[in-house]
Scaffold this motif. Structure first.
Motif, PDB file in Angstrom:
ATOM      1  N   THR A   1       0.719  -1.019  -0.149  1.00 24.61           N
ATOM      2  CA  THR A   1       0.053   0.275   0.015  1.00 24.61           C
ATOM      3  C   THR A   1       0.928   1.388  -0.331  1.00 24.61           C
ATOM      4  O   THR A   1       0.071   2.740  -0.806  1.00 24.61           O
ATOM      5  CB  THR A   1      -0.527  -0.188   1.382  1.00 24.61           C
ATOM      6  N   ARG A   2       1.865   0.868   0.301  1.00 27.38           N
ATOM      7  CA  ARG A   2       2.717   2.410   0.720  1.00 27.38           C
ATOM      8  C   ARG A   2       3.549   2.358   0.096  1.00 27.38           C
ATOM      9  O   ARG A   2       3.354   3.868  -0.529  1.00 27.38           O
ATOM     10  CB  ARG A   2       3.639   2.302   1.901  1.00 27.38           C
ATOM     11  N   GLN A   3       4.395   1.582  -1.293  1.00 26.27           N
ATOM     12  CA  GLN A   3       4.561   1.741  -2.495  1.00 26.27           C
ATOM     13  C   GLN A   3       3.536   2.131  -3.552  1.00 26.27           C
ATOM     14  O   GLN A   3       3.898   2.792  -3.944  1.00 26.27           O
ATOM     15  CB  GLN A   3       5.100   0.026  -2.384  1.00 26.27           C
ATOM     16  N   ARG A   4       2.801   2.104  -3.513  1.00 30.32           N
ATOM     17  CA  ARG A   4       1.957   2.028  -4.844  1.00 30.32           C
ATOM     18  C   ARG A   4       1.897   3.570  -4.108  1.00 30.32           C
ATOM     19  O   ARG A   4       1.478   4.003  -5.642  1.00 30.32           O
ATOM     20  CB  ARG A   4       0.421   1.857  -4.453  1.00 30.32           C
TER      21      ARG A   4
ATOM     22  N   ASP B   1       6.156   6.905  -7.745  1.00 32.23           N
ATOM     23  CA  ASP B   1       5.991   7.581  -8.903  1.00 32.23           C
ATOM     24  C   ASP B   1       7.478   8.544  -8.748  1.00 32.23           C
ATOM     25  O   ASP B   1       7.722   9.327  -9.039  1.00 32.23           O
ATOM     26  CB  ASP B   1       4.454   8.396  -9.008  1.00 32.23           C
ATOM     27  N   GLY B   2       7.432   8.528  -7.342  1.00 32.07           N
ATOM     28  CA  GLY B   2       8.416   9.252  -6.597  1.00 32.07           C
ATOM     29  C   GLY B   2       9.243   8.191  -6.566  1.00 32.07           C
ATOM     30  O   GLY B   2      10.638   9.460  -6.435  1.00 32.07           O
ATOM     31  N   PHE B   3       9.749   7.269  -6.660  1.00 33.50           N
ATOM     32  CA  PHE B   3      11.231   6.698  -6.393  1.00 33.50           C
ATOM     33  C   PHE B   3      11.534   6.743  -7.932  1.00 33.50           C
ATOM     34  O   PHE B   3      11.336   6.222  -9.200  1.00 33.50           O
ATOM     35  CB  PHE B   3      10.476   5.126  -6.381  1.00 33.50           C
ATOM     36  N   PRO B   4      13.274   6.695  -7.429  1.00 30.82           N
ATOM     37  CA  PRO B   4      14.190   6.917  -9.419  1.00 30.82           C
ATOM     38  C   PRO B   4      13.768   5.126  -9.287  1.00 30.82           C
ATOM     39  O   PRO B   4      13.570   3.710  -8.674  1.00 30.82           O
ATOM     40  CB  PRO B   4      15.354   6.372  -8.001  1.00 30.82           C
ATOM     41  N   GLU B   5      13.428   4.893 -10.770  1.00 27.83           N
ATOM     42  CA  GLU B   5      13.870   3.611 -11.402  1.00 27.83           C
ATOM     43  C   GLU B   5      14.584   2.370 -10.464  1.00 27.83           C
ATOM     44  O   GLU B   5      13.991   1.436  -9.862  1.00 27.83           O
ATOM     45  CB  GLU B   5      14.245   3.189 -12.332  1.00 27.83           C
TER      46      GLU B   5
ATOM     47  N   LEU C   1      13.030   1.619   5.134  1.00 28.54           N
ATOM     48  CA  LEU C   1      13.273   2.922   5.364  1.00 28.54           C
ATOM     49  C   LEU C   1      13.765   3.174   4.042  1.00 28.54           C
ATOM     50  O   LEU C   1      14.561   4.310   3.617  1.00 28.54           O
ATOM     51  CB  LEU C   1      14.930   2.133   6.027  1.00 28.54           C
ATOM     52  N   MET C   2      13.715   1.917   3.013  1.00 24.74           N
ATOM     53  CA  MET C   2      13.871   2.717   2.267  1.00 24.74           C
ATOM     54  C   MET C   2      13.663   3.261   1.594  1.00 24.74           C
ATOM     55  O   MET C   2      13.648   3.926   0.615  1.00 24.74           O
ATOM     56  CB  MET C   2      14.309   1.444   0.885  1.00 24.74           C
ATOM     57  N   MET C   3      12.219   2.935   1.019  1.00 20.72           N
ATOM     58  CA  MET C   3      10.743   4.388   0.796  1.00 20.72           C
ATOM     59  C   MET C   3      11.101   5.247   1.962  1.00 20.72           C
ATOM     60  O   MET C   3      10.858   6.667   1.210  1.00 20.72           O
ATOM     61  CB  MET C   3       9.463   3.097   1.004  1.00 20.72           C
TER      62      MET C   3
END
Length: 220
Positions: free
Chosen positions: A11-14, A18-22, A202-204
């Protein structure tokens, strides 16, 4: 200290992807998928451990590891631990190691069957006759790191033991669901099951940190 599960991470990843580097986004996506797979076989400690270790590989493994004949995998994940601990403002990893899993961690460290030099000696490799002295020294160094609250170093010691367990399972050195050495598999899976979601969270929290480039990107 509540557990994070696959659904919460997804849920958090979704919401943030869109703001994550590829490259970082790919790591997180893959790791979360394997965390979910591990959760689905909670009663099968061998399978859960393997799936969670794959999640760990997805999170940390850098393409630079594969560019030399001797990649030094343990050095790579030790570097990863240092980065995670430096970013862990709430000390979630520290609390897990010192409070929730202090007993299982100490049991892992006291188990010579999870110490690689023991197996080197047992299998007749020259230069490991002193494995027991090395094992004792390793235990003292771990105790010192534990006493000093050196989270990254304690993680390195723990995952060094878990790496031997990983090799035993993945390379066919153990029997599935064996009655022998069940505690170390169960405890290893439990430790990974708690820590891996924390690592990914932590990575997110820090998507712009340099998490390295996956060796196997998506190629269409």
């Amino acid at each position: 200290m509540s557990d994070l599960d696959h659904e919460q991470l997804k849920t958090r990843q979704r919401a943030l992807r869109d703001g994550f580097p590829e490259t970082m986004g790919l790591r997180v996506h893959r790791a979360i998928s394997w965390i979910g797979r591990g959760e689905s076989c909670a009663d099968d400690h061998d399978a859960r451990f393997v799936f969670l270790w794959i999640a760990f590989n997805a999170a940390y493994a850098d393409e630079s590891q594969f560019q030399s004949a001797a990649p030094g995998e343990r050095t790579a994940f030790t570097d990863y631990f240092g980065r995670l601990v430096a970013l862990d403002d709430e000390r979630r990893i520290y609390k897990a190691l010192w409070q929730r899993f202090s007993g299982p961690v100490r049991l892992l460290m006291a188990n010579h069957f999870l110490y690689n030099p023991f197996w080197q000696h047992h299998n007749g490799i020259i230069g490991y006759d002193d494995w027991d002295a090395r094992f004792a020294a390793s235990g003292r160094a771990f105790a010192q790191a534990f006493q000093n609250g050196d989270t990254a170093r304690v993680l390195a010691f723990v995952f060094d033991r878990l790496y031997v367990l990983r090799n035993q399972i993945v390379h066919g050195g153990s029997t599935w669901n064996s009655k022998v050495n069940r505690a170390q598999v169960r405890d290893g899976a439990a430790i990974l099951g708690f820590l891996m979601p924390v690592f990914i969270d932590l990575m997110m929290d820090n998507p712009d940190h340099d998490w390295g480039k996956p060796f196997y990107p998506v190629v269409m």
